[in-house]
Scaffold this active site. Structure first.
Site, PDB file in Angstrom:
ATOM      1  CG  ASP A 154      46.329  49.268  40.395  1.00 58.29           C
ATOM      2  OD1 ASP A 154      47.118  48.223  40.476  1.00 58.29           O
ATOM      3  OD2 ASP A 154      45.279  48.989  39.869  1.00 58.29           O
ATOM      4  CE  LYS A 177      45.639  40.801  36.029  1.00 56.46           C
ATOM      5  NZ  LYS A 177      45.333  42.299  36.395  1.00 56.46           N
ATOM      6  NE  ARG A 189      29.264  35.901  54.712  1.00 56.89           N
ATOM      7  CZ  ARG A 189      28.674  36.439  55.726  1.00 56.89           C
ATOM      8  NH1 ARG A 189      29.191  37.516  56.085  1.00 56.89           N
ATOM      9  NH2 ARG A 189      27.885  35.928  56.712  1.00 56.89           N
ATOM     10  CE1 TYR A 237      42.443  45.448  34.601  1.00 58.40           C
ATOM     11  CE2 TYR A 237      40.582  45.884  36.215  1.00 58.40           C
ATOM     12  CZ  TYR A 237      41.259  45.045  35.262  1.00 58.40           C
ATOM     13  OH  TYR A 237      40.787  44.023  34.786  1.00 58.40           O
TER      14      TYR A 237
HETATM   15  C1  LIG Z   1      44.001  42.962  36.622  1.00 57.36           C
HETATM   16  C2  LIG Z   1      44.116  44.391  37.145  1.00 57.36           C
HETATM   17  C3  LIG Z   1      43.033  44.888  38.049  1.00 57.36           C
HETATM   18  C4  LIG Z   1      41.908  44.168  38.279  1.00 57.36           C
HETATM   19  O1  LIG Z   1      42.212  42.806  38.981  1.00 57.36           O
HETATM   20  P1  LIG Z   1      41.352  41.352  38.984  1.00 57.36           P
HETATM   21  O2  LIG Z   1      42.048  40.422  39.713  1.00 57.36           O
HETATM   22  O3  LIG Z   1      41.181  41.102  37.387  1.00 57.36           O
HETATM   23  O4  LIG Z   1      40.052  41.781  39.474  1.00 57.36           O
HETATM   24  C5  LIG Z   1      43.270  45.956  38.790  1.00 57.36           C
HETATM   25  N1  LIG Z   1      44.430  47.014  38.350  1.00 57.36           N
HETATM   26  C6  LIG Z   1      45.473  46.575  37.640  1.00 57.36           C
HETATM   27  C7  LIG Z   1      46.418  47.445  36.988  1.00 57.36           C
HETATM   28  C8  LIG Z   1      45.238  45.155  36.836  1.00 57.36           C
HETATM   29  O5  LIG Z   1      46.173  44.892  36.054  1.00 57.36           O
END
Ligand SMILES: *Cc1c(COP(=O)(O)O)cnc(C)c1O
Length: 379
Positions: A175, A200, A50, A102
């Site tokens: 982000d 992604k 962990r 998001y």
């Molecule tokens: C998908 C996404 C997130 C969140 O990520 P998860 O892996 O689904 O928890 C945050 N910011 C953006 C721009 C995203 O496309």
């Protein structure tokens, strides 16, 4: 950084030879616990899974190298990373966030801001004057930027935002999910922490959820994030870490292919008689184009939106008419996806009725263009 430099940086970061076997791919360590040596010291810094794991460390080294950071930490999902970072915000402090960001992250912030009396101010994405107005000097702890931002792909000037944040005594978090380090290295523009949903582009195969934070420095904030991950148990699983290392091997080529496909699609459909507008930062008509050209040096990515000449039901019909683009959420995978964003976000959504979001994959551009043409024609 040029495309060639980035490509060799990835190759170098991925370079691996297993000392025992000569294997060129890192092994997957599944052990949850690690035996101590004769002096009762951890043998290689590992004690319990962990806290950390050798496969996760391998991945974190690669990601820190790609984003040019001092260290990286990986999490079970993007939101796992996001919430572990925002756990550092003090009760009574303040954060400045974009009006469109998001939605999952926003929901969580709205929730904790009430519980902990954290002030939230919203600014217009891409607009530094609006960001400046949202700042409370001495009180704002985190300024958050998402660029390009969903689903209009507004571009925010990271260097300008860093300047504003630092003058107010805040840190800048970015982000950069839609602009992986092959195109934007947010730390090099002054961000303190860069965030990616590794679900992604970084993984790129739509087969795991993961998140990453890369820190410019191993400072007190970084130690606190590390301690939070340990306590919250939000660390990435070891198998996911191993798969993500595999996905990263083709990041450069996937992002490049998606960017080239998206550019061809955007150019083909701009001015199309069944469309009101094509939103893509690679087009000169996009309000963020000039900035994107400077800040996204390895391509504009595969994310774009089509505003169709139809009402809400018509736009949904066009989305369903697509055959090659799959009607699914998420982004950054090898396969192309289309989404009627308003339906997904629900009745409170600010997304226009006629907007279809595309995550352009790495298939043949001609096939993708033909698919959109047939979907528009049969509506
Ligand atoms: C998908 C996404 C997130 C969140 O990520 P998860 O892996 O689904 O928890 C945050 N910011 C953006 C721009 C995203 O496309």
């Amino acid at each position: 950084m040029s495309k060639l430099e980035m490509r060799s940086r990835i190759a170098q970061a991925m370079h691996f030879i297993d000392e025992k076997t000569g294997g060129v791919v890192p092994p997957l360590y599944t052990s949850t616990t690690f035996a101590r040596d004769d002096n009762y010291e951890p043998r290689a810094g590992y004690t319990y899974a962990r806290y950390n794991n050798p496969t996760v460390s391998q991945l974190e080294g690669i990601l820190a190298e790609l984003d040019g950071g001092a260290d990286a930490l990986c999490f079970a999902s993007g939101l796992g990373a996001f919430s572990t970072l925002f756990e550092t915000v003090r009760t009574g402090a303040h954060i400045a966030i974009p009006r469109i960001m998001y939605h999952g992250g926003l929901d969580w912030l709205l929730n904790i801001s009430k519980k902990r009396n954290i002030g939230l101010s919203f600014y217009k994405p891409g607009d530094l004057d609006s960001l400046q107005a949202a700042i409370q000097p001495g009180k704002t702890q985190i300024v958050w930027v998402e660029t390009p931002s969903n689903p209009t792909w507004d571009i925010t000037d990271i260097a300008g935002a860093a300047d504003i944040a630092h003058k107010a005594g805040a840190i800048l978090g970015v982000d950069s999910t839609c602009a992986p380090p092959t195109t934007t290295r947010a730390l090099s523009y002054g961000a303190d922490v860069v965030f990616h949903s590794a679900t992604k582009y970084l993984n790129g195969h739509s087969d795991l959820t993961a998140g990453v934070l890369v820190g410019a420095q191993r400072d007190d904030l970084w130690q606190e994030i590390w301690a939070n991950r340990k306590s919250l148990g939000s660390i990435i699983g070891n198998f996911e870490a191993w798969l993500l290392i595999r996905g990263l091997r083709t990041l450069f080529i996937r992002f490049d292919a998606a960017s080239r496909n998206a550019m061809q699609i955007a150019e083909h459909f701009e001015g199309h008689d069944r469309l009101e507008k094509v939103l893509y930062p690679g087009l000169a008509s996009h309000p963020g184009h000039e900035l994107a050209a400077r800040q996204m040096t390895g391509g504009f990515g595969g994310m774009m939106s089509l505003m169709v000449k139809a009402d809400e039901a018509g736009a949904r019909q066009i989305t369903s008419n697509l055959k090659l683009f799959l009607p699914a959420t998420s982004l950054g995978g090898a396969e192309s996806l289309a989404e009627h964003r308003k339906t997904v976000e629900g009745p409170n959504s600010a997304v226009p009725d006629n907007l279809i979001r595309l995550s352009v994959g790495i298939e043949d551009a001609g096939d993708l263009i033909a698919d959109i043409e047939q979907a528009l024609a049969s509506a």
